[in-house]
Scaffold this motif. Structure first.
Motif, PDB file in Angstrom:
ATOM      1  N   GLY A 106     146.992  85.378 -49.787  1.00  0.00           N
ATOM      2  CA  GLY A 106     145.687  85.175 -49.142  1.00  0.00           C
ATOM      3  C   GLY A 106     145.793  84.965 -47.645  1.00  0.00           C
ATOM      4  N   LEU A 107     146.860  85.449 -47.041  1.00  0.00           N
ATOM      5  CA  LEU A 107     146.999  85.309 -45.585  1.00  0.00           C
ATOM      6  C   LEU A 107     146.287  86.432 -44.857  1.00  0.00           C
ATOM      7  N   ILE A 108     146.217  87.580 -45.484  1.00  0.00           N
ATOM      8  CA  ILE A 108     145.462  88.705 -44.935  1.00  0.00           C
ATOM      9  C   ILE A 108     144.621  89.290 -46.062  1.00  0.00           C
ATOM     10  N   ARG A 109     143.658  90.102 -45.697  1.00  0.00           N
ATOM     11  CA  ARG A 109     142.849  90.721 -46.750  1.00  0.00           C
ATOM     12  C   ARG A 109     143.045  92.233 -46.718  1.00  0.00           C
ATOM     13  N   PRO A 110     142.882  92.867 -47.848  1.00  0.00           N
ATOM     14  CA  PRO A 110     143.100  94.314 -47.880  1.00  0.00           C
ATOM     15  C   PRO A 110     142.001  95.074 -47.134  1.00  0.00           C
ATOM     16  N   SER A 111     142.363  96.231 -46.575  1.00  0.00           N
ATOM     17  CA  SER A 111     141.344  97.085 -45.950  1.00  0.00           C
ATOM     18  C   SER A 111     140.427  97.643 -47.024  1.00  0.00           C
ATOM     19  N   SER A 112     141.011  97.967 -48.170  1.00  0.00           N
ATOM     20  CA  SER A 112     140.203  98.306 -49.345  1.00  0.00           C
ATOM     21  C   SER A 112     141.010  97.945 -50.584  1.00  0.00           C
ATOM     22  N   GLY A 113     140.311  97.814 -51.705  1.00  0.00           N
ATOM     23  CA  GLY A 113     140.978  97.387 -52.933  1.00  0.00           C
ATOM     24  C   GLY A 113     140.812  95.893 -53.161  1.00  0.00           C
ATOM     25  N   ASN A 114     141.338  95.429 -54.276  1.00  0.00           N
ATOM     26  CA  ASN A 114     141.154  94.023 -54.651  1.00  0.00           C
ATOM     27  C   ASN A 114     142.479  93.348 -54.990  1.00  0.00           C
ATOM     28  N   VAL A 115     142.547  92.076 -54.604  1.00  0.00           N
ATOM     29  CA  VAL A 115     143.698  91.244 -54.987  1.00  0.00           C
ATOM     30  C   VAL A 115     143.147  90.100 -55.826  1.00  0.00           C
ATOM     31  N   TYR A 116     143.757  89.889 -56.969  1.00  0.00           N
ATOM     32  CA  TYR A 116     143.346  88.753 -57.794  1.00  0.00           C
ATOM     33  C   TYR A 116     144.571  87.945 -58.192  1.00  0.00           C
ATOM     34  N   ILE A 117     144.467  86.647 -58.010  1.00  0.00           N
ATOM     35  CA  ILE A 117     145.486  85.752 -58.567  1.00  0.00           C
ATOM     36  C   ILE A 117     144.747  84.799 -59.494  1.00  0.00           C
ATOM     37  N   LEU A 118     145.173  84.788 -60.728  1.00  0.00           N
ATOM     38  CA  LEU A 118     144.479  84.015 -61.777  1.00  0.00           C
ATOM     39  C   LEU A 118     142.977  84.319 -61.753  1.00  0.00           C
ATOM     40  N   GLY A 119     142.672  85.562 -61.501  1.00  0.00           N
ATOM     41  CA  GLY A 119     141.287  86.028 -61.550  1.00  0.00           C
ATOM     42  C   GLY A 119     140.469  85.778 -60.303  1.00  0.00           C
ATOM     43  N   GLU A 120     141.092  85.210 -59.270  1.00  0.00           N
ATOM     44  CA  GLU A 120     140.332  84.893 -58.048  1.00  0.00           C
ATOM     45  C   GLU A 120     140.940  85.595 -56.836  1.00  0.00           C
ATOM     46  N   ASP A 121     140.086  85.872 -55.870  1.00  0.00           N
ATOM     47  CA  ASP A 121     140.550  86.413 -54.597  1.00  0.00           C
ATOM     48  C   ASP A 121     141.187  85.262 -53.798  1.00  0.00           C
ATOM     49  N   PRO A 122     142.444  85.380 -53.417  1.00  0.00           N
ATOM     50  CA  PRO A 122     143.085  84.240 -52.740  1.00  0.00           C
ATOM     51  C   PRO A 122     142.741  84.114 -51.261  1.00  0.00           C
ATOM     52  N   TYR A 123     142.028  85.070 -50.667  1.00  0.00           N
ATOM     53  CA  TYR A 123     141.829  85.060 -49.206  1.00  0.00           C
ATOM     54  C   TYR A 123     140.825  84.022 -48.689  1.00  0.00           C
ATOM     55  N   PRO A 124     139.645  83.916 -49.267  1.00  0.00           N
ATOM     56  CA  PRO A 124     138.638  83.042 -48.627  1.00  0.00           C
ATOM     57  C   PRO A 124     139.078  81.575 -48.576  1.00  0.00           C
ATOM     58  N   ASP A 125     138.420  80.848 -47.691  1.00  0.00           N
ATOM     59  CA  ASP A 125     138.711  79.413 -47.588  1.00  0.00           C
ATOM     60  C   ASP A 125     137.754  78.617 -48.460  1.00  0.00           C
ATOM     61  N   ASN A 126     137.469  79.098 -49.654  1.00  0.00           N
ATOM     62  CA  ASN A 126     136.551  78.360 -50.521  1.00  0.00           C
ATOM     63  C   ASN A 126     137.326  77.577 -51.591  1.00  0.00           C
ATOM     64  N   ILE A 127     136.583  76.827 -52.369  1.00  0.00           N
ATOM     65  CA  ILE A 127     137.202  75.949 -53.378  1.00  0.00           C
ATOM     66  C   ILE A 127     138.009  76.756 -54.393  1.00  0.00           C
ATOM     67  N   GLU A 128     137.448  77.893 -54.815  1.00  0.00           N
ATOM     68  CA  GLU A 128     138.117  78.706 -55.843  1.00  0.00           C
ATOM     69  C   GLU A 128     139.494  79.173 -55.348  1.00  0.00           C
TER      70      GLU A 128
END
Lengths: 237, 380
Positions: free
Chosen positions: B161-183
């Motif tokens: 979650g240090l960078i985000r993809p230009s396109s496509g999706n990254v999921y760790i345990l079903g969540e996107d690791p990039y945002p600074d949110n609780i999830e």
């Protein structure tokens, strides 16, 4: 409050104290201002003395604080960005905002003592010269000197840290910011504002204090907004 | 002999045989990265066998790496039981497979902990990742293999979650690791990582560094210190715990970073070239640690450009080259794909190698600069 804030603040402070050059850095940065204070006290007489006293209590401690905090901004933002320490900490369950806040709080805690030290030394110097600032200076001056004025270097540090994090070349940004401050100070000096205050007889009144506070709040809000909008990819890419 | 185009696992032509009998190596099989010359069929086997300097490994199928009861060939080992059923209980080599009754008909459900879906990542005009997709399941030790500049670190940054993809999706345990949110923070709570740059705080001691990291994961006070002592002992740095990190060697730094990654007892470990450039002792310790952690059921994703390293540690492998995934799967499956059923060519003599280089185009430069000319990449 974010639970990670406290450990970050403590770590940042511990890091500085472990290095053993904190005291040396503080003293070295305070000495020029103390010399300036002594010269000011010795050189002024009569009605100008109170104004100069006011000015020295407002400006000198804050400038000392700004100078003391410069190395911390460089080391905690610029250097850490260059050696990619932010990447490590941002992999943990903390946010960029918390990391930034932790560093800023630690910089405040590390540099604010210089304000206290310079104020105490100024008190001693003025007392030696036969004037007691505690009785002479009104309350708004003390509020300005101890609370509002020290926030100005912190606002500058806030903008500085944001620009270091936001832009690609932190060292270049640092240099540009130094120049910006230097130009700002020169512009202020040459604008005639000082003369205007001297002729008015008092630098800080209650209205000026309130305006300053509003200005600080607006500036701080702008810094917080910029940090909130900061994309961590700017730091980690 | 007629011209043939032979396909590798991801559909690229690995070796072409021209009508005149000349052999061409696939551009994807760049010898600097994956110096492979695969033999896919008997015809090619026979051709290459004529060269005295080529030693051909036995292309016959071996025991399946997943299940010792099954005599799979290289083609049907893919995905074990599932593939077995698809093959209608018959191996492509024509042998009947004796599946252990205890496994027959059972569906093994394993949680997917890490997913990359068609990831593209651009740095300006440069495309660092070109449509990467893979999944990592719970308990896997996943080796991410590729040369420098192939996109390994970019992938790791995406996963962390240090960078985000230009396109496509990254999921760790079903969540996107990039945002600074609780999830995302909750997800990061389950991850321990080791990056290319150690990001240790040099003025603090080893224990202080780790205890601070524990604090960031919500472990405080004496518990943090106790855990820090435990992990520092695991990486054999107990004697150095109270020493400033500035006095540590590079290998010790790496071990300390591994200890730091473990202090929160994470379920997932993401390690960027954990043994790169370290001394043999540290390499041994780190490698053993990874094996121990895998036995504890932790999911480990680690990048490396060292094939031997990956072979010694991993259960699953993905091969990356110039931002593109060349192959991905179970280690044994990859070995089979590139190793057993498709035999590697071992060049033994530098002199003879020049002769072969004329036949196998595009690798002349590589051969000239190699001392041993060992083209075998996967060994058991």
């Amino acid at each position: 409050m974010d639970p990670q804030l406290k450990p970050i603040v403590l770590k940042e402070i511990k890091e500085v104290f472990k290095r053993n050059d904190y005291l040396f850095n503080t003293i070295i940065n305070i000495i020029p201002f103390l010399a300036l204070a002594v010269i000011t006290v010795m050189a002024t007489t009569g009605s100008a003395q109170k104004l100069i006293m006011e000015f020295s209590f407002i400006a000198i401690p804050s400038l000392a604080m700004l100078l003391v905090s410069f190395p911390f901004i460089r080391e905690k933002f610029s250097d850490e960005k260059l050696v990619r320490k932010f990447e490590g900490i941002l992999t943990t369950p903390t946010s960029l905002k918390t990391v930034w806040a932790g560093k800023m709080v630690s910089i405040f805690l590390l540099s604010y003592p210089s304000v206290i030290i310079v104020n105490i030394i100024l008190l001693v110097i003025w007392n030696i010269s036969g004037l007691n600032p505690i009785y002479i200076l009104p309350l708004p001056i003390w509020i300005m000197a101890l609370i509002i004025a020290p926030l100005i270097p912190m606002i500058y540090n806030g903008f500085s840290s944001w620009s270091i994090l936001r832009f690609t070349h932190p060292k270049l940004i640092e240099i540009l910011l130094y120049f910006t401050v230097a130009i700002g100070v020169l512009t202020y000096i040459t604008s005639g504002s000082i003369t205007k205050h001297v002729t008015s007889g008092q630098i800080v009144t209650w209205p000026i204090l309130i305006y300053s506070l509003i200005g600080i709040i607006i500036s701080a809000s702008l810094v917080l907004l910029l940090i909130k909008k900061l994309d961590k990819e700017k730091i980690t890419i | 002999m007629n011209a043939k185009d032979l396909q590798c696992g991801v559909g690229n032509t690995v070796i072409s045989i021209t009508p005149t009998g000349d052999i061409k190596l696939c551009p994807m099989a760049d010898p600097n990265d994956f110096p492979i010359a695969n033999i896919f069929n008997d015809d090619l086997y026979k051709i290459l066998s004529k060269y005295p300097i080529l030693r051909i490994k036995d292309p016959k199928p071996e025991l399946c790496g997943d299940c010792e009861h099954v005599n799979f060939c290289g083609n049907c080992v893919v995905r074990g039981l599932k593939k077995y059923h698809e093959m209608g209980n018959k191996c492509s080599w024509g042998k009947n497979i004796n599946l252990p009754s205890v496994l027959e008909g059972q569906e093994i459900v394993v949680e997917v902990v890490l997913t990359l879906e068609n990831i593209h990542k651009f740095y300006g005009d440069f495309e660092a990742l070109k449509g990467i997709s893979f999944e990592i399941k719970e308990g896997q030790i996943f080796g991410y293999l590729g040369p420098n500049g192939s996109g390994k670190t970019t992938t790791i940054k995406l996963l962390l979650g240090l960078i985000r993809p230009s396109s496509g999706n990254v999921y760790i345990l079903g969540e996107d690791p990039y945002p600074d949110n609780i999830e995302a923070k909750n997800v990061r709570q389950h991850i321990g990582s080791m990056l290319e740059f150690n990001s240790l705080y040099e003025n603090l001691t080893g224990l202080e560094n780790i205890a601070f990291w524990a604090n960031l994961y919500g472990i405080n006070g004496q518990t943090a210190l106790k855990k820090a002592k435990n992990v520092i002992e695991m990486v054999k740095l107990s004697e150095w715990g109270n020493t400033s990190v500035s006095k540590y060697s590079y290998g010790m730094n790496k071990r300390l970073v591994l200890a730091r990654a473990l202090v929160s007892d994470p379920d997932i470990l993401i390690l960027d070239e954990p043994t790169a450039g370290v001394d043999p002792e540290s390499r041994y310790i780190i490698r053993n640690m990874m094996k121990k952690l895998a036995k504890q059921g932790k999911t480990i994703f680690f990048s490396s450009h060292d094939l031997e390293e990956v072979q010694k540690v991993c259960t699953h492998v993905a091969l990356l080259k110039k931002g593109k995934l060349i192959s991905e799967g179970v280690l044994n499956e990859i070995i089979t794909e590139f190793g057993n059923s498709r035999t590697f060519v071992l060049l033994e003599s530098p002199t003879d190698a020049r002769y072969v280089a004329k036949k196998i185009q595009n690798i002349t430069y590589d051969l000239k600069n190699r001392r041993t000319f060992d083209l075998i990449l996967f060994r058991r």
